[in-house]
Design a protein around this motif. Structure first.
Motif, short mmCIF file in Angstrom:
data_model
loop_
_atom_site.label_atom_id
_atom_site.label_comp_id
_atom_site.label_asym_id
_atom_site.label_seq_id
_atom_site.Cartn_x
_atom_site.Cartn_y
_atom_site.Cartn_z
N ILE A 84 0.81 -1.21 0.00
CA ILE A 84 0.00 0.00 0.00
C ILE A 84 0.85 1.26 0.00
CG2 ILE A 84 -1.57 1.33 1.49
CD1 ILE A 84 -2.74 -1.42 2.38
N SER A 85 1.99 1.22 0.69
CA SER A 85 2.76 2.46 0.88
C SER A 85 4.25 2.19 1.00
CB SER A 85 2.27 3.18 2.14
OG SER A 85 3.08 4.30 2.41
N ALA A 86 5.03 3.11 0.44
CA ALA A 86 6.49 3.07 0.58
C ALA A 86 6.96 4.08 1.62
CB ALA A 86 7.16 3.39 -0.76
N GLY A 87 6.02 4.67 2.32
CA GLY A 87 6.41 5.71 3.27
C GLY A 87 5.70 5.57 4.60
N ARG A 88 5.65 6.67 5.32
CA ARG A 88 5.08 6.69 6.66
C ARG A 88 3.58 6.36 6.63
NH1 ARG A 88 6.05 9.59 11.62
NH2 ARG A 88 4.08 10.20 12.62
N CYS A 89 3.16 5.53 7.59
CA CYS A 89 1.74 5.16 7.69
C CYS A 89 1.27 5.25 9.14
CB CYS A 89 1.54 3.72 7.21
SG CYS A 89 1.94 3.46 5.47
N ASN A 90 -0.03 5.40 9.31
CA ASN A 90 -0.62 5.48 10.64
C ASN A 90 -0.96 4.09 11.17
OD1 ASN A 90 -0.59 8.20 11.26
ND2 ASN A 90 -2.50 8.61 10.15
N HIS A 91 0.06 3.34 11.60
CA HIS A 91 -0.25 1.99 12.11
C HIS A 91 0.19 1.76 13.54
CE1 HIS A 91 3.89 0.18 11.91
NE2 HIS A 91 4.08 1.19 11.08
N ALA A 92 1.18 2.49 13.98
CA ALA A 92 1.83 2.10 15.24
C ALA A 92 1.49 3.00 16.43
CB ALA A 92 3.34 2.08 15.06
N GLY A 93 1.10 4.23 16.17
CA GLY A 93 0.91 5.16 17.28
C GLY A 93 2.21 5.39 18.03
N VAL A 94 2.09 5.66 19.30
CA VAL A 94 3.27 5.89 20.13
C VAL A 94 3.85 4.56 20.56
CG1 VAL A 94 4.08 6.85 22.33
CG2 VAL A 94 2.42 8.12 20.93
N SER A 95 5.14 4.41 20.43
CA SER A 95 5.82 3.22 20.93
C SER A 95 6.24 3.46 22.38
CB SER A 95 7.07 2.92 20.09
OG SER A 95 7.89 1.97 20.77
N ARG A 154 1.00 -5.32 20.30
CA ARG A 154 0.67 -5.41 21.73
C ARG A 154 1.92 -5.23 22.61
NH1 ARG A 154 -0.11 -11.36 20.53
NH2 ARG A 154 1.49 -12.47 21.71
N GLU A 155 3.10 -5.38 22.02
CA GLU A 155 4.33 -5.19 22.79
C GLU A 155 4.77 -3.72 22.84
OE1 GLU A 155 6.84 -9.29 22.19
OE2 GLU A 155 6.72 -7.97 20.44
N THR A 156 4.48 -2.98 21.77
CA THR A 156 4.93 -1.58 21.72
C THR A 156 3.86 -0.58 22.11
OG1 THR A 156 4.29 -1.29 19.40
CG2 THR A 156 6.53 -2.11 19.82
N SER A 157 2.59 -1.03 22.09
CA SER A 157 1.48 -0.10 22.30
C SER A 157 1.49 0.50 23.71
CB SER A 157 0.15 -0.84 22.08
OG SER A 157 -0.93 -0.02 22.46
N THR A 158 1.12 1.75 23.77
CA THR A 158 0.93 2.41 25.06
C THR A 158 -0.55 2.55 25.39
OG1 THR A 158 0.94 4.59 24.02
CG2 THR A 158 3.06 3.74 24.81
N THR A 159 -1.40 2.00 24.50
CA THR A 159 -2.85 2.17 24.68
C THR A 159 -3.58 0.83 24.80
OG1 THR A 159 -3.19 2.28 22.29
CG2 THR A 159 -2.87 4.37 23.45
N GLY A 160 -2.85 -0.23 25.14
CA GLY A 160 -3.51 -1.50 25.41
C GLY A 160 -3.93 -2.30 24.20
N LYS A 161 -3.27 -2.11 23.06
CA LYS A 161 -3.59 -2.92 21.88
C LYS A 161 -3.32 -4.40 22.17
CE LYS A 161 -4.48 0.50 18.96
NZ LYS A 161 -5.78 0.69 18.31
#
Ligand SMILES: [Zn+2]
Length: 321
Positions: A84-95, A154-161
């Motif tokens: 879908i993309s070769a650049g920045r995407c909104n998938h991870a939020g804050v690590s 779920r390992e990097t999420s700060t929002t309980g993913k």
């Protein structure tokens, strides 16, 4: 690094099936992108053979509360990578930081695979797992990073993913490491009741296609009895080692609440009982077992259950871990 225009070529060179989704080279979020790792997700959409990528449109276009693209690639039910993309995407939020991935802007730090399964009562398919491992190994090799740079949301999420669920992330990283070491493929084999020469059961086991949750065209069923009448699944195990054993059954309230699966391990038979009244139509892990090499009856379903209800023998899968 502002973009990863090499992504499609790297995936294809690794044997991953790729579908390019439109103008992927120029579709991205504004902002920084300097990835050092890969982040695994599930989409929370229910995929199937007839609807293999239900979340693709959302991942490309985003949602009202989150503009797309939402990942660099979506992994469909069949293990096909939709790039879908070769650049920045909104998938991870804050690590929040995990392993070698520091805390900070996750969308700068990581490339995201959205693996299209619902994660509540649907697991990642074998095709999704194998393609995700191969793609992650290839991308981390390109980035010059080891397998520890692959993380789950779920390992990097700060929002309980919670994604990706039903997956042991340490096992998945170990499979990435094996792939990167040139060990090649993650060996996996499935035997269904209809697999020629690999399934044996007595005539006391009937044939049914009643449940739509079946694996393949049909499955076998038998009344529980206090006698040995095992339906066997034969596997050609390539090498002695640890293997994850999974079973698939269609669930029904009339099926057995304690169906005994027998695993013929390196140290003798072990029995795992499962409730075939529930969690049907998907792979369910029976555990990880040490198995010897060779072609032999390796997993069986016994009729010897004290519980009432039909015992079901449908499909079994082994995966080296
Ligand atoms: Zn996620």
């Amino acid at each position: 690094m502002a973009t990863i225009p090499w992504l499609v070529d790297v995936l294809r060179a690794a044997g991953v099936q790729v579908v390019v989704e439109g103008d992927w080279l120029n579709r991205m979020r504004p902002g920084s992108f300097d990835p050092i790792g890969v982040l695994w997700h599930h989409t929370a959409s229910t995929s199937s053979a007839s609807n293999p990528h239900p979340a693709l449109g959302i991942c490309i276009n985003g949602r009202s509360d989150l503009p797309g693209p939402l990942c660099q690639a979506l992994v469909d039910y069949n293990g096909v990578f939709h790039v879908i993309s070769a650049g920045r995407c909104n998938h991870a939020g804050v690590s929040g930081g995990s392993g070698p991935i520091p805390s900070g802007d996750g969308n700068t730090l990581m490339i995201g695979w959205e693996i299209d399964y619902n994660g509540v009562n649907q697991e990642m398919t074998a095709a999704q797992y194998n393609a995700s491992v191969a793609a992650t190994a290839a991308v981390l090799t390109r980035l010059g990073r080891d397998s520890s740079y692959a993380r789950g949301h779920r390992e990097t999420s700060t929002t309980g993913k919670i994604d990706p669920s039903f997956i042991d992330l340490n096992v998945m990283r170990a499979d990435v490491a094996a792939k990167m070491a040139g060990g090649g493929t993650t060996w996996s084999a499935t035997v269904d009741n209809a697999t020629s020469g690999r399934f044996t059961a007595s005539a006391n086991w009937g044939v049914s296609s009643y449940s739509s949750q079946r694996y393949g065209a049909d499955y076998r069923y038998a009344e529980p009895v206090a006698a040995s009448d095992v339906a066997w699944y034969r596997f050609n195990v390539p090498a002695a080692g640890n293997y994850r054993v999974e079973a698939w059954w269609p669930a029904n309230s009339g099926y057995n609440s304690a169906a005994p699966y027998i695993v013929a391990t390196s140290s003798g038979n072990q029995t795992v009982r499962v409730d075939q009244r529930a969690t049907g139509g998907q792979w369910r892990a029976l555990g990880t077992f040490a198995l010897p090499a060779g072609d032999a009856n390796r997993v069986g379903v016994s009729r010897w259950s004290n519980s009432s209800g039909l015992v079901i023998a449908d499909a079994v899968r082994l995966t080296r871990v």
